[in-house]
Design a protein around this motif. Sequence first.
Motif, PDB file in Angstrom:
ATOM      1  N   GLY A   1       0.823  -1.216   0.000  1.00 55.35           N
ATOM      2  CA  GLY A   1       0.000   0.000   0.000  1.00 55.35           C
ATOM      3  C   GLY A   1       0.858   1.267   0.000  1.00 55.35           C
ATOM      4  N   SER A   2       0.195   2.409   0.281  1.00 56.82           N
ATOM      5  CA  SER A   2       0.891   3.713   0.215  1.00 56.82           C
ATOM      6  C   SER A   2       1.310   4.223   1.600  1.00 56.82           C
ATOM      7  CB  SER A   2      -0.033   4.744  -0.437  1.00 56.82           C
ATOM      8  OG  SER A   2      -1.238   4.835   0.317  1.00 56.82           O
TER       9      SER A   2
ATOM     10  N   ARG B   1      -4.512  12.178  11.015  1.00 56.04           N
ATOM     11  CA  ARG B   1      -4.770  11.927   9.583  1.00 56.04           C
ATOM     12  C   ARG B   1      -4.410  10.493   9.216  1.00 56.04           C
ATOM     13  NH1 ARG B   1      -2.242  16.918   9.130  1.00 56.04           N
ATOM     14  NH2 ARG B   1      -0.387  16.071   8.067  1.00 56.04           N
ATOM     15  N   TYR B   2      -3.297   9.999   9.797  1.00 54.25           N
ATOM     16  CA  TYR B   2      -2.829   8.630   9.501  1.00 54.25           C
ATOM     17  C   TYR B   2      -3.899   7.609   9.914  1.00 54.25           C
ATOM     18  CZ  TYR B   2      -0.054   4.346   9.629  1.00 54.25           C
ATOM     19  OH  TYR B   2       0.395   3.055   9.419  1.00 54.25           O
ATOM     20  N   LYS B   3      -4.464   7.806  11.119  1.00 56.93           N
ATOM     21  CA  LYS B   3      -5.469   6.852  11.620  1.00 56.93           C
ATOM     22  C   LYS B   3      -6.731   6.860  10.756  1.00 56.93           C
ATOM     23  CE  LYS B   3      -5.447   8.083  16.036  1.00 56.93           C
ATOM     24  NZ  LYS B   3      -5.719   8.069  17.495  1.00 56.93           N
ATOM     25  N   ASN B   4      -7.083   8.050  10.240  1.00 58.77           N
ATOM     26  CA  ASN B   4      -8.255   8.142   9.363  1.00 58.77           C
ATOM     27  C   ASN B   4      -8.024   7.455   8.020  1.00 58.77           C
ATOM     28  OD1 ASN B   4      -9.849   9.535  11.147  1.00 58.77           O
ATOM     29  ND2 ASN B   4      -9.230  11.556  10.414  1.00 58.77           N
ATOM     30  N   LEU B   5      -6.804   7.648   7.481  1.00 58.93           N
ATOM     31  CA  LEU B   5      -6.490   7.081   6.158  1.00 58.93           C
ATOM     32  C   LEU B   5      -6.255   5.576   6.215  1.00 58.93           C
ATOM     33  CD1 LEU B   5      -4.071   9.854   4.806  1.00 58.93           C
ATOM     34  CD2 LEU B   5      -6.229   9.191   3.739  1.00 58.93           C
ATOM     35  N   PHE B   6      -5.625   5.136   7.317  1.00 63.85           N
ATOM     36  CA  PHE B   6      -5.257   3.713   7.423  1.00 63.85           C
ATOM     37  C   PHE B   6      -5.811   3.138   8.735  1.00 63.85           C
ATOM     38  CE2 PHE B   6      -1.812   6.176   5.378  1.00 63.85           C
ATOM     39  CZ  PHE B   6      -1.937   5.690   4.078  1.00 63.85           C
TER      40      PHE B   6
ATOM     41  N   LEU C   1       4.124   8.040   5.239  1.00 62.25           N
ATOM     42  CA  LEU C   1       4.875   8.322   6.470  1.00 62.25           C
ATOM     43  C   LEU C   1       6.170   9.079   6.176  1.00 62.25           C
ATOM     44  CD1 LEU C   1       4.343   4.969   8.417  1.00 62.25           C
ATOM     45  CD2 LEU C   1       3.517   7.229   9.131  1.00 62.25           C
ATOM     46  N   TYR C   2       6.841   8.698   5.096  1.00 57.55           N
ATOM     47  CA  TYR C   2       8.079   9.407   4.724  1.00 57.55           C
ATOM     48  C   TYR C   2       7.790  10.878   4.428  1.00 57.55           C
ATOM     49  CZ  TYR C   2      11.664   5.760   4.604  1.00 57.55           C
ATOM     50  OH  TYR C   2      12.595   4.816   4.973  1.00 57.55           O
ATOM     51  N   LYS C   3       6.607  11.124   3.855  1.00 60.24           N
ATOM     52  CA  LYS C   3       6.248  12.483   3.461  1.00 60.24           C
ATOM     53  C   LYS C   3       5.761  13.309   4.654  1.00 60.24           C
ATOM     54  CE  LYS C   3       3.244  14.725   0.122  1.00 60.24           C
ATOM     55  NZ  LYS C   3       2.038  14.481  -0.647  1.00 60.24           N
TER      56      LYS C   3
ATOM     57  N   GLY D   1       5.005  -9.591   3.914  1.00 63.67           N
ATOM     58  CA  GLY D   1       4.927  -8.350   3.116  1.00 63.67           C
ATOM     59  C   GLY D   1       4.602  -7.111   3.918  1.00 63.67           C
ATOM     60  N   THR D   2       5.043  -7.117   5.196  1.00 68.39           N
ATOM     61  CA  THR D   2       4.807  -5.932   6.032  1.00 68.39           C
ATOM     62  C   THR D   2       6.136  -5.398   6.576  1.00 68.39           C
ATOM     63  OG1 THR D   2       4.555  -7.196   8.079  1.00 68.39           O
ATOM     64  CG2 THR D   2       2.541  -6.796   6.784  1.00 68.39           C
TER      65      THR D   2
END
Length: 449
Positions: free
Chosen positions: A400-401, A437-442, A406-408, A422-423
């Motif tokens: 996934g993205s 935002r991270y929790k909402n997206l993923f 996270l890098y960004k 694969g993790t």
Amino acid sequence: EEDDAELEELLGPSPLAVGPGAQRVAVVHPAVKWGPRKSPLTTAELQIAEAVALVDTLQNWTVLDKMIIPTKNLDKKFIFGKGNLQVLTEKIKKLPHVTAVFLNVERISSLTKKELEDAWGVKVFDRYTVVLHIFRCNARTKEAKLQIALAEIPLLRSNLKNEVAQLDQQRGGSRYIMGSGETFMETQNRILKEKELKIRNALDKLRRKRSLLRTQRRKREFPVISVMGYTNCGKTTLIKALTGEEGLQPRDQLFATLDITAHAGYLPSRMAVIYVDTIGFLTDLPHNLVESFSATLEEVAYSDLIVHVRDITHPETNLQKATVLSVLKNLNLPSHLLDSMVEVHNKVDLIERYKPAEENALAISALCGHGLEELKEEIEKKILAATGKKILTVNVNLEGSQLSWLYKEATVQEVEVMPEDGTARVKVIISSSAFGRYKNLFPNSKIFM
């Protein structure tokens, strides 16, 4: 180019400049024996030692003699009583090749200065003049030079009043400048007012430019740590030790740093931060001088943390602390900055088995590296609290993205890939808003605090 031409004009030779020549100085400290002007945190001997250190800072200036002369009231016209003034005058007249007297008081009026110069036959300087001269010698940037030019305006006004009073005595009343309808005093005052306005406008332009840089820095979310303290307490040496920046050359002199300088460093979690080196403080600095450098000190209000460095070996360390805290309070800083301040006791390599009396102070030696790891940990703890950043580990799906996001949006510190499923486990420093935002997206991502 137009701006540069105007700046050159504003920063032209100062009529107050002492000049590059050698000075052979008698340092005189008026010692107030009692009353509100006598500080309980110092002695006349320590005060004259600081005055001597100020003179020693200047190239080609030598101290011929130092004298402590008692006085009841610093506000007297000649600072001292008749008898002590006579004794002092005789001592100065006997000094071989003396060219100047440094009266260790905050500021003397231009009238007192002129009358003392006439009585002693040499130049007379106060703390304002000497410190201003040190600033002039150390100023490197346009901003520092402009701030010095601004600090000179009150002195130029004071000199003008004296000049006009003398002219009036000589020719019986002010004359109008031919055909202008303005007196000499009015013309000169107008010229000074215009110059002051131009300097303030030029400083405002530089301030706006710095504000733009600050906005860019905020976007990148680099925490900012302002390192402050009394002059020559070891701020630059500490920043060099914390950042490993080879180009930093600390100098053992008063007011070596006049400009705000920023230096990148890393905390134990490898979080990138910016350390800001600031101008040092001094007791009995006239308000105008501190105010002139408010543009430089304004940067402190935008920092995330203040580190207050103290030279714990100095006999006046408590007075120095009081001076720094007094200036910081007058800067109207946000209360959370003053409450979270880290106090550092520097130069402990010079004291055997030193233990700070203050509960939360950290004992360090910036020169020898003692206590720096503890200091970095304390800074990190305070920065995480101040900025709302978190250090956490998340499980990401490599297809996934998540990882690129996270890098960004955060600071990725470690990536541990688990090829069998694969993790990857990713350790990050992330702000509260980015974490939301991270929790909402993923929403299915595993998070380990």
